[in-house]
Design a protein around this motif. Structure first.
Motif, PDB file in Angstrom:
ATOM      1  N   ILE A 116      -1.164  69.664 -52.565  1.00 40.73           N
ATOM      2  CA  ILE A 116      -0.062  69.410 -51.669  1.00 40.73           C
ATOM      3  C   ILE A 116      -0.818  69.070 -50.321  1.00 40.73           C
ATOM      4  CG2 ILE A 116       1.941  70.661 -50.288  1.00 40.73           C
ATOM      5  CD1 ILE A 116       1.968  72.521 -52.459  1.00 40.73           C
ATOM      6  N   MET A 117      -1.801  69.809 -50.079  1.00 41.90           N
ATOM      7  CA  MET A 117      -2.680  69.431 -48.872  1.00 41.90           C
ATOM      8  C   MET A 117      -3.165  68.227 -49.243  1.00 41.90           C
ATOM      9  SD  MET A 117      -2.578  71.781 -46.702  1.00 41.90           S
ATOM     10  CE  MET A 117      -3.532  70.825 -45.517  1.00 41.90           C
ATOM     11  N   MET A 118      -3.650  67.577 -50.240  1.00 42.35           N
ATOM     12  CA  MET A 118      -4.249  66.269 -50.325  1.00 42.35           C
ATOM     13  C   MET A 118      -3.413  65.349 -50.070  1.00 42.35           C
ATOM     14  SD  MET A 118      -5.557  64.529 -53.865  1.00 42.35           S
ATOM     15  CE  MET A 118      -3.882  64.708 -54.638  1.00 42.35           C
ATOM     16  N   LEU A 119      -1.915  65.426 -50.264  1.00 45.52           N
ATOM     17  CA  LEU A 119      -0.900  64.504 -50.107  1.00 45.52           C
ATOM     18  C   LEU A 119      -0.635  64.436 -48.566  1.00 45.52           C
ATOM     19  CD1 LEU A 119       1.486  64.929 -53.132  1.00 45.52           C
ATOM     20  CD2 LEU A 119      -0.060  63.193 -52.744  1.00 45.52           C
ATOM     21  N   ILE A 120      -0.524  65.876 -47.934  1.00 50.70           N
ATOM     22  CA  ILE A 120      -0.314  65.936 -46.582  1.00 50.70           C
ATOM     23  C   ILE A 120      -1.386  65.175 -45.814  1.00 50.70           C
ATOM     24  CG2 ILE A 120      -0.241  67.542 -44.742  1.00 50.70           C
ATOM     25  CD1 ILE A 120       1.090  69.652 -46.422  1.00 50.70           C
ATOM     26  N   GLN A 121      -2.542  65.414 -45.997  1.00 49.87           N
ATOM     27  CA  GLN A 121      -3.592  64.788 -45.170  1.00 49.87           C
ATOM     28  C   GLN A 121      -3.703  63.385 -45.783  1.00 49.87           C
ATOM     29  OE1 GLN A 121      -7.197  66.964 -46.223  1.00 49.87           O
ATOM     30  NE2 GLN A 121      -6.651  68.780 -44.772  1.00 49.87           N
ATOM     31  N   THR A 122      -3.519  63.002 -46.993  1.00 50.08           N
ATOM     32  CA  THR A 122      -3.411  61.292 -46.983  1.00 50.08           C
ATOM     33  C   THR A 122      -2.203  60.729 -46.339  1.00 50.08           C
ATOM     34  OG1 THR A 122      -4.175  61.673 -49.318  1.00 50.08           O
ATOM     35  CG2 THR A 122      -3.099  59.673 -49.044  1.00 50.08           C
ATOM     36  N   GLY A 123      -1.059  61.333 -46.086  1.00 44.55           N
ATOM     37  CA  GLY A 123      -0.034  61.000 -45.260  1.00 44.55           C
ATOM     38  C   GLY A 123      -0.445  60.812 -43.960  1.00 44.55           C
ATOM     39  N   ALA A 124      -1.102  61.841 -43.439  1.00 43.43           N
ATOM     40  CA  ALA A 124      -1.603  61.848 -42.029  1.00 43.43           C
ATOM     41  C   ALA A 124      -2.521  60.583 -41.701  1.00 43.43           C
ATOM     42  CB  ALA A 124      -2.355  63.214 -41.796  1.00 43.43           C
ATOM     43  N   VAL A 125      -3.299  60.393 -42.634  1.00 44.83           N
ATOM     44  CA  VAL A 125      -4.391  59.316 -42.404  1.00 44.83           C
ATOM     45  C   VAL A 125      -3.493  57.918 -42.603  1.00 44.83           C
ATOM     46  CG1 VAL A 125      -6.208  57.952 -43.855  1.00 44.83           C
ATOM     47  CG2 VAL A 125      -6.262  60.623 -43.485  1.00 44.83           C
ATOM     48  N   THR A 126      -2.642  57.981 -43.407  1.00 37.96           N
ATOM     49  CA  THR A 126      -1.583  56.811 -43.538  1.00 37.96           C
ATOM     50  C   THR A 126      -0.963  56.402 -41.937  1.00 37.96           C
ATOM     51  OG1 THR A 126      -1.482  56.986 -45.839  1.00 37.96           O
ATOM     52  CG2 THR A 126       0.066  55.586 -44.639  1.00 37.96           C
ATOM     53  N   GLU A 127      -0.395  57.457 -41.495  1.00 38.12           N
ATOM     54  CA  GLU A 127       0.349  57.222 -40.277  1.00 38.12           C
ATOM     55  C   GLU A 127      -0.530  56.799 -39.037  1.00 38.12           C
ATOM     56  OE1 GLU A 127       2.222  60.773 -39.249  1.00 38.12           O
ATOM     57  OE2 GLU A 127       3.768  60.577 -40.704  1.00 38.12           O
ATOM     58  N   ILE A 128      -1.811  57.630 -39.090  1.00 43.22           N
ATOM     59  CA  ILE A 128      -3.047  57.183 -38.073  1.00 43.22           C
ATOM     60  C   ILE A 128      -3.362  55.441 -38.092  1.00 43.22           C
ATOM     61  CG2 ILE A 128      -5.038  57.451 -37.262  1.00 43.22           C
ATOM     62  CD1 ILE A 128      -4.513  60.338 -37.964  1.00 43.22           C
TER      63      ILE A 128
ATOM     64  N   LEU B 184     -19.532  62.682 -39.143  1.00 43.41           N
ATOM     65  CA  LEU B 184     -19.085  62.003 -40.279  1.00 43.41           C
ATOM     66  C   LEU B 184     -18.580  63.322 -40.957  1.00 43.41           C
ATOM     67  CD1 LEU B 184     -19.359  59.737 -42.340  1.00 43.41           C
ATOM     68  CD2 LEU B 184     -21.318  60.525 -43.200  1.00 43.41           C
ATOM     69  N   THR B 185     -19.018  64.388 -41.118  1.00 47.35           N
ATOM     70  CA  THR B 185     -18.350  65.513 -42.019  1.00 47.35           C
ATOM     71  C   THR B 185     -16.999  65.538 -41.378  1.00 47.35           C
ATOM     72  OG1 THR B 185     -20.309  66.680 -42.313  1.00 47.35           O
ATOM     73  CG2 THR B 185     -18.330  67.977 -42.432  1.00 47.35           C
ATOM     74  N   GLY B 186     -16.588  65.769 -39.916  1.00 49.22           N
ATOM     75  CA  GLY B 186     -15.136  65.469 -39.523  1.00 49.22           C
ATOM     76  C   GLY B 186     -14.248  64.759 -40.008  1.00 49.22           C
ATOM     77  N   ILE B 187     -14.887  63.621 -40.074  1.00 48.24           N
ATOM     78  CA  ILE B 187     -14.214  62.264 -40.767  1.00 48.24           C
ATOM     79  C   ILE B 187     -13.732  62.613 -41.966  1.00 48.24           C
ATOM     80  CG2 ILE B 187     -14.067  59.910 -40.844  1.00 48.24           C
ATOM     81  CD1 ILE B 187     -15.966  59.590 -38.499  1.00 48.24           C
ATOM     82  N   MET B 188     -14.763  62.868 -42.735  1.00 52.15           N
ATOM     83  CA  MET B 188     -14.665  62.916 -44.195  1.00 52.15           C
ATOM     84  C   MET B 188     -13.729  64.119 -44.572  1.00 52.15           C
ATOM     85  SD  MET B 188     -15.845  60.563 -46.181  1.00 52.15           S
ATOM     86  CE  MET B 188     -15.656  61.462 -47.700  1.00 52.15           C
ATOM     87  N   SER B 189     -13.540  64.906 -43.760  1.00 55.46           N
ATOM     88  CA  SER B 189     -12.782  66.230 -44.227  1.00 55.46           C
ATOM     89  C   SER B 189     -11.481  65.739 -44.024  1.00 55.46           C
ATOM     90  CB  SER B 189     -12.753  67.408 -43.085  1.00 55.46           C
ATOM     91  OG  SER B 189     -12.477  66.797 -41.743  1.00 55.46           O
ATOM     92  N   TYR B 190     -11.008  64.653 -43.754  1.00 55.26           N
ATOM     93  CA  TYR B 190      -9.801  63.960 -43.930  1.00 55.26           C
ATOM     94  C   TYR B 190      -9.633  62.839 -44.750  1.00 55.26           C
ATOM     95  CZ  TYR B 190      -8.161  67.550 -40.498  1.00 55.26           C
ATOM     96  OH  TYR B 190      -8.233  68.478 -39.842  1.00 55.26           O
ATOM     97  N   LEU B 191     -10.583  61.874 -44.779  1.00 52.24           N
ATOM     98  CA  LEU B 191     -10.414  60.849 -45.764  1.00 52.24           C
ATOM     99  C   LEU B 191     -10.641  61.439 -47.145  1.00 52.24           C
ATOM    100  CD1 LEU B 191     -12.825  57.996 -43.599  1.00 52.24           C
ATOM    101  CD2 LEU B 191     -10.180  58.398 -43.923  1.00 52.24           C
ATOM    102  N   ALA B 192     -11.434  62.444 -47.231  1.00 61.86           N
ATOM    103  CA  ALA B 192     -11.748  62.960 -48.562  1.00 61.86           C
ATOM    104  C   ALA B 192     -10.489  63.173 -49.241  1.00 61.86           C
ATOM    105  CB  ALA B 192     -12.542  64.330 -48.568  1.00 61.86           C
ATOM    106  N   SER B 193      -9.219  63.307 -48.553  1.00 61.87           N
ATOM    107  CA  SER B 193      -8.071  63.601 -49.476  1.00 61.87           C
ATOM    108  C   SER B 193      -7.715  62.108 -49.982  1.00 61.87           C
ATOM    109  CB  SER B 193      -6.999  64.327 -48.471  1.00 61.87           C
ATOM    110  OG  SER B 193      -7.286  65.613 -48.512  1.00 61.87           O
TER     111      SER B 193
END
Length: 727
Positions: free
Chosen positions: A511-523, A404-413
């Motif tokens: 910036i990292m927040m937007l980068i990771q949000t973009g990554a989650v959106t692509e997935i 869950l921590t691994g998942i949240m490390s990207y969903l947190a953004s």
């Protein structure tokens, strides 16, 4: 020229790439079925985790979260909660929980570190190791000079302790670039000349890199691992001191219940501001966070994919990865394999331990924001795949918390972004939308939309305190170590570095927040990331590339600034750290990824870590070894030279991995096309020239096609050159 394949098979002059195979089963584990009675029993019944430690961390987190939730509710509950306020409350609760657990665990990590500073370290044993360990170095299109220099440094360090008999070294290549493949082989031969007298070093390159790194290691396990008691998995940028390697093996021998022991690597060799920022944070704050995590998870630790030792029996019998249902990005081979392997090993009844007390474990970090984004895109996809794993039957609840921590490390953004936007919407609603005071037809008194500003400010201070507490505790714990403190610049130097890190990290965070949000959106949109080689050194990019990479981040910052100013300059001031980071994303990315700026920051004495002044001996060994491998890589023979020289060709064939039997009727199209092109060529040079990079990589790994190409003549000019070289 007769069959070169047959000649090399009967010749004993050329050492093979790998030792004789020891096949073993590594069954894929079923995530939907598990019987508790199949779980192994602990040899040492006392080797269990303490409930008290769990209760202290989880209970403390729950209490802190409950207080924060109550305060946030009270901030907005002076009037009736609107729909936007309910959204804000939910998002705040989730994001606060994310930082609260790490903060509470860091308190216990701090206490343990400080107590360790005043205690006596356990003495190191010099007894010979009794069991064998395979040192695995997976690589994918990396610089061979760096890989083999690191192996030589580690092997010599182990030899200095008199323990070389217990370790064999394996380079497991998934390299697809044909030029790099030949460089790897040249570096291997150099390594065998330099250290082959006291240790054994092997090399295998797979023809097809199925399942990426996890598949690479699994291929080794199924064919060779059963000859070894332990596997110590490294990464292409890993470096470990000999005493750390030996101590890991010794702890594994001493603890029959240990399935995996993970070290906490220290980041080193950073040259850019971004890399130095990460290594400073990892070196100063990391020990508190890592020790706190180790303290409460205890025997249900985690695996980070490298710099860890694994019991072969545990890995073979319980960590075979299943293939997830569906297509990528959510289905297919598991990309982020490490968390899943740790969870499966623990499910089978083995202990997974984080050795927070072991130093001497090193790795490197991406040099720029762009490189971080490339790596994070791959990691994000792998971690979100774990949504199909987290509910696996029989997994320990702490293992599920790691996943869950691994998942949240990207969903947190995206959650943080939604919280910012919801708060902005709440502010604009109060400013521009006429409130409905009487929502009920028979309501006597109006419902005033009010917020407790004083309480809101106190809650903001609490949130910032929880967010920064691990950093502050890490800095305080670092002060207690006089040797490291002086090497990192003393009290003043550390405080200045701390402030610099906080400011730059605050600018980078949005910036990292937007980068990771973009990554989650692509997935979520089902776009597969693939797997790209990681850059290790220079993070510089042309200004045009930076503009393309960050154009949407800049536009997002301008939009946020416009919305904030539309309400008030006070709101703009509150959001200014996020706005500044987004609007100036291009220069921030360029400056933090520049080697020149990194050197200047280092000259100023900022972001200094002890390993820069008190350079570990293992890094010195690597620096001494590397020129020999740089020269070997530069002088690596070309493909034409190898095919045209019987000696070079036979040496190459001795290193080629065996081909798996091909079912009748199933033809590899790349091999067939390469063979057809070679058949039409009149000379060796022409045959090589006909092939593209993928076909050359296949040619290198296919003795039959190499044999066919070797039958061709050289052109006269090349033949004269080859004769002169032989003379």
């Amino acid at each position: 020229m007769d069959s070169i394949v047959r000649d090399v098979a009967v010749s004993g002059r050329y050492a093979p790439g790998m030792p004789p195979e020891h096949p073993a089963d590594m069954p894929a584990q079923d995530l939907k079925r598990f019987r508790r009675k199949d779980r192994r029993r602990l040899v040492n019944p006392d080797s269990r985790s303490s409930f008290v430690k769990r209760f202290a961390v989880i209970g403390g987190t729950a209490a802190l979260l409950g207080y924060a939730f109550n305060e946030m509710y009270a901030v907005m509950a002076l009037g009736d909660l609107t729909s936007v306020e309910r959204v804000v409350l939910v998002l705040f609760t989730v994001t606060f929980a994310w930082i609260a657990l790490s903060s509470v665990a860091s308190v216990f990590g701090f206490l343990k570190l400080v107590s360790r500073r005043f205690g006596r370290p356990a003495p190191w044993s010099d007894e010979p190791l009794r069991k064998r360990t395979a040192m695995l170095m997976p690589t994918y299109n990396e610089d061979p000079s760096r890989i083999f220099a690191a192996i030589e440094a580690m092997a010599r360090d182990v030899e200095s302790l008199g323990q070389s008999h217990a370790f064999d070294w394996f380079v497991l290549a998934d390299t697809t670039d044909p030029e790099v493949v030949l460089q790897e082989e040249a570096a291997l031969l150099t390594a065998r000349d330099r250290i082959g007298g006291f240790t054994r070093i092997y090399y295998r390159r797979r023809r097809n890199n199925t399942a990426k790194k996890a598949g690479n290691v699994a291929d080794f396990c199924k064919r060779w691992a059963s000859a070894y008691d332990h596997l110590l998995v490294l990464d292409a940028d890993s470096l470990m001191e000999g005493r750390t390697i030996v101590e890991l093996a010794r702890r594994m021998e001493a603890d029959p219940d240990a399935g995996l022991i993970q070290t906490i690597p220290t980041l080193v060799n950073g040259t850019t501001v971004m890399a130095r920022l990460q290594q400073f944070a990892g070196r100063v704050y990391g020990p508190v966070v890592g020790t706190g995590l180790s303290w409460w998870v205890q025997k249900e630790g985690n695996f980070w994919g490298h710099n860890a030792i694994i019991r072969t029996e545990a890995f073979l019998t319980s960590a075979g990865l299943p293939e997830l249902s569906g297509k990528p990005p959510f289905g297919g081979h598991i990309m982020s394999h490490d968390f899943v392997e740790a969870a499966l090993i623990r499910r089978a009844g083995w202990n997974v331990i984080i050795a927070d007390d072991l130093s001497g474990s090193y790795e490197e970090s991406p040099p720029s924001l762009v490189d971080l984004a490339v790596r994070d895109r791959r990691w994000c996809q792998g971690n979100l795949q774990h949504l199909k794993v987290i509910g696996g039957r029989g997994l320990h609840w702490v293992s599920r918390s790691h996943i869950l921590t691994g998942i949240m490390s990207y969903l947190a953004s995206p959650l943080w972004l939604l919280l910012i936007l919801s708060g902005l919407a709440l502010t604009l609603q109060a400013h521009y939308i006429r409130p409905e005071y009487f929502k009920d037809e028979f309501q006597l008194f109006p419902s005033w939309p009010r917020i407790d500003a004083e309480r809101a400010l106190a809650l903001f201070a609490l949130t910032m305190g929880v967010l920064f507490l691990p950093k502050v505790l890490g800095l305080l714990a670092f002060f207690f170590n006089s040797r490291d403190r002086k090497a990192a610049g003393g009290f003043l130097g550390l405080v200045l570095s701390f402030l610099f890190e906080v400011v730059v990290s605050a600018l980078v965070a949005p910036i990292m927040m937007l980068i990771q949000t973009g990554a989650v959106t692509e997935i979520v949109l089902h776009r597969d990331a693939g797997w790209k080689p990681q850059r290790r050194d220079d993070g510089g990019l042309p200004i045009g590339d930076l503009i393309v990479r960050h154009r949407w981040h800049v536009l997002a910052g301008l939009a946020l600034a416009w919305a904030a100013i539309a309400d008030s300059w006070v709101l703009f001031a509150w959001l200014s750290p996020a706005i500044l980071g987004m609007v100036f994303a291009v220069p921030i990315s360029g400056l933090t990824g520049s080697n020149a700026v990194g050197r200047f920051v280092k000259w100023l004495g900022l972001l200094r870590i002890p390993e820069e002044r008190l350079r570990p001996g293992i890094q010195g060994r690597m620096d001494e070894a590397r020129p020999a491998y740089v020269e070997a890589v530069a002088d690596a023979p070309s493909l034409v030279e190898i095919v045209s020289d019987p000696e070079l060709l036979m040496q190459h064939l001795a290193l080629v991995d065996r081909m798996a039997p091909r079912p009748p009727g199933r033809v590899d199209p790349v091999s067939a096309l390469a063979l057809a092109k070679v058949g039409e060529a009149e000379t060796i040079e022409e045959g090589v020239g006909f092939l593209d990079a993928k076909e050359r990589a296949t040619l290198i790994a296919t003795p039959r096609i190499l044999d066919a190409l070797a039958q061709k003549p050289l052109n006269r000019q090349a033949a004269a050159k080859a004769a002169a070289r032989s003379a």
